[in-house]
Write a protein that holds these residues in place. Sequence first.
Motif, PDB file in Angstrom:
ATOM      1  N   UNK A  47       0.831  -1.207   0.000  1.00 58.42           N
ATOM      2  CA  UNK A  47       0.000   0.000   0.000  1.00 58.42           C
ATOM      3  C   UNK A  47       0.863   1.254   0.000  1.00 58.42           C
ATOM      4  N   UNK A  48       1.976   1.226   0.747  1.00 60.11           N
ATOM      5  CA  UNK A  48       2.873   2.382   0.770  1.00 60.11           C
ATOM      6  C   UNK A  48       3.511   2.592  -0.590  1.00 60.11           C
ATOM      7  N   UNK A  49       3.878   1.503  -1.251  1.00 55.89           N
ATOM      8  CA  UNK A  49       4.489   1.628  -2.569  1.00 55.89           C
ATOM      9  C   UNK A  49       3.501   2.184  -3.582  1.00 55.89           C
ATOM     10  N   UNK A  50       2.260   1.743  -3.508  1.00 56.03           N
ATOM     11  CA  UNK A  50       1.236   2.246  -4.436  1.00 56.03           C
ATOM     12  C   UNK A  50       0.972   3.721  -4.177  1.00 56.03           C
ATOM     13  N   UNK A  51       0.919   4.108  -2.923  1.00 56.06           N
ATOM     14  CA  UNK A  51       0.701   5.514  -2.596  1.00 56.06           C
ATOM     15  C   UNK A  51       1.853   6.377  -3.098  1.00 56.06           C
ATOM     16  N   UNK A  52       3.057   5.849  -2.978  1.00 54.18           N
ATOM     17  CA  UNK A  52       4.220   6.609  -3.448  1.00 54.18           C
ATOM     18  C   UNK A  52       4.157   6.799  -4.956  1.00 54.18           C
ATOM     19  N   UNK A  53       3.794   5.778  -5.670  1.00 55.77           N
ATOM     20  CA  UNK A  53       3.676   5.902  -7.136  1.00 55.77           C
ATOM     21  C   UNK A  53       2.585   6.893  -7.510  1.00 55.77           C
ATOM     22  N   UNK A  54       1.459   6.797  -6.802  1.00 54.18           N
ATOM     23  CA  UNK A  54       0.368   7.728  -7.095  1.00 54.18           C
ATOM     24  C   UNK A  54       0.767   9.167  -6.836  1.00 54.18           C
ATOM     25  N   UNK A  55       1.554   9.380  -5.776  1.00 60.57           N
ATOM     26  CA  UNK A  55       2.004  10.728  -5.474  1.00 60.57           C
ATOM     27  C   UNK A  55       2.943  11.245  -6.568  1.00 60.57           C
ATOM     28  N   UNK A  56       3.809  10.357  -7.061  1.00 58.85           N
ATOM     29  CA  UNK A  56       4.732  10.757  -8.125  1.00 58.85           C
ATOM     30  C   UNK A  56       3.959  11.107  -9.391  1.00 58.85           C
ATOM     31  N   UNK A  57       2.954  10.247  -9.694  1.00 61.18           N
ATOM     32  CA  UNK A  57       2.158  10.518 -10.883  1.00 61.18           C
ATOM     33  C   UNK A  57       1.351  11.801 -10.736  1.00 61.18           C
TER      34      UNK A  57
END
Length: 635
Positions: free
Chosen positions: A623-633
Amino acid sequence: MKTVWNSLRSKFGRTMTGVAIALALIAAVCFAMLRQEPEQATPQVAALSGIASQMRHDVTPWTHSEKDVSQLTRDIRDHNIAAIGVSRDAMLVSTVKDDKYYVVDHNGAFSNALLAGELKADGSAGYQLVWLPDAHIRTGLARWSNLFTILRDVFSLLLPLLMVGGLSWFMRREMRGGAQLLAKAPVMRFDDVIGAGEAKAALADVQAWLTEPKQFTGMGVRAPCGILMTGGPGVGKTRLAQALAGECGANFIAITGSYFSAKYYGVGIQKVKHLFEMARKNAPTVIFIDEADGLGKRTDTGGGPVEAETNRIINQLLAEMDGFESNEGVIIVAATNHPENLDEALRRPGRFDRTIAVRLPDLDDRARILRFYAKNLKTKGDDIDFDQMARLTTGLSPATLAMIVNQAGLVARKSGKSEVAAAHFIEAIKIARIGDINGAERALSDDERTRIAIHEAGHGLVAALLGTGVLEEVTILPRGGALGVALITKMQDKHLYRETEMRNEIQVLLGGRNAELLMFKEASSGAAQDLQEASRIGLDMVSKYGFNSDGDLFSLASLPQQYAGLQLKGAIENTNELLRDLDDATFALLKANEPVLRAIADELLETETVPGETVYRLIREHAAAVNAVNEVLAA
């Protein structure tokens, strides 16, 4: 005359023949005695009379010599016979030369021939016949024959008496066997029974009646006659009955429903009478009938003497419980897992006045029960968290909890430990809930192990994501009949389930199959049990609880069984639609967490067991990794 004789002989058979022979013998003896006038007696006749008198008083001189019938025949033909004495088992012979001997004659064949005239002397000289009814030749074979005859007669008289006496003894023993007062009143108290608060409160009136009956009689209140305790196996019904007797200081009689059945017709009714007589004489008394459904129901199907006897036993029990006899100081406590199998007349007021449901222990009670039984074990300090153990044993009865504690000790001994640790308790819980490790993994191929790992990882991942309970661990070690297990426990006992919770339960069941579809593009037969349970829950949702998309609130449970099956078609269609929707949602959930699914499966293939904490950690990291990707996008 001949016709009359034949008619009599045909009617009476051998009896008339025997009577005729006896009459002929008597006639022959009388004729021999009356042949000559007493005043014309010669010395020879006097001598013969002396021989006859001697034969009647003492047969010993004749018993020293035994000869066969051929010798007797020769003596008769040679006119060498002075007198013949006929007894029941032999013929005593005195010759002219004063020789004495006997001839064995068991069946009377020779004496009958003698009387019939077949053994005659050729001349006119005759001999004296003497009837000796009380004489017995006690030598050789005749002695044993006479003893056998006596024993046979005695046995023929005693056998009927022995049979009647033995049957009476067995019936009396069966009538009184199995129902006995305990030597001492039970020492158990309500405080010794953990949990069952509702049952204890319901039994308080019974306790007050047995200890202070004047409180009831003074108010004109009738005490309950019988208490019916219902509940699953091992919930503590027997212990509650013992605690009731212990609280009241009353005598205690424990029997089962099968006690009233008997091998002999009519003994069951006498058992009922004996039971209540014994209870009344020793009042106050608590009669505990375990497995009371063994009494059955009264029927009128004409099933023969067995059903008739069962009906009579139940009728007698009904009369004893609420009949003309006073049962003051006698309380009947019955326990059953199937109250619907009891006769309706037994459950009416006046017999079993009150029905008490004994429920499974809750979370706190399970922890107390585990601590209670664990006192007998040598445990490893404070290593054991009984609250956690209680969470792992949701839905288990006190009897099962006692077995788990004992099993923990067996697991510790098997592993070579001298103390029982928390790991041993957890293994014992797994054995109780799932089964023991059966070693089937040695027969699995690598492909099967991989598929099982994906399947169980899917169950565990969906359970952790939806929060249906606490995921304790996921394992691919075969236990019982399962090739792998995702162990999920509840934080608390639940009696009501919301629609969302039931939908989540179905998704957890479908998680294994959808994990296989996601990773292998096809499912396996390993999901058969999951589909069966998911279908059952789904059918209950749409046919009983009103949880369906059509808004249909009609419950099929209200229909008689013979009609409910005809209405299942629509319910099955709604259930199938519900399952398809939840199946799609489960697949989408696993697709979104595919990396976590792969990581859990890889860990299972390497270590065979993955703790629940590891699964929760992998979910958080993903979940943390997905949130990080979403923030980058988003940036």
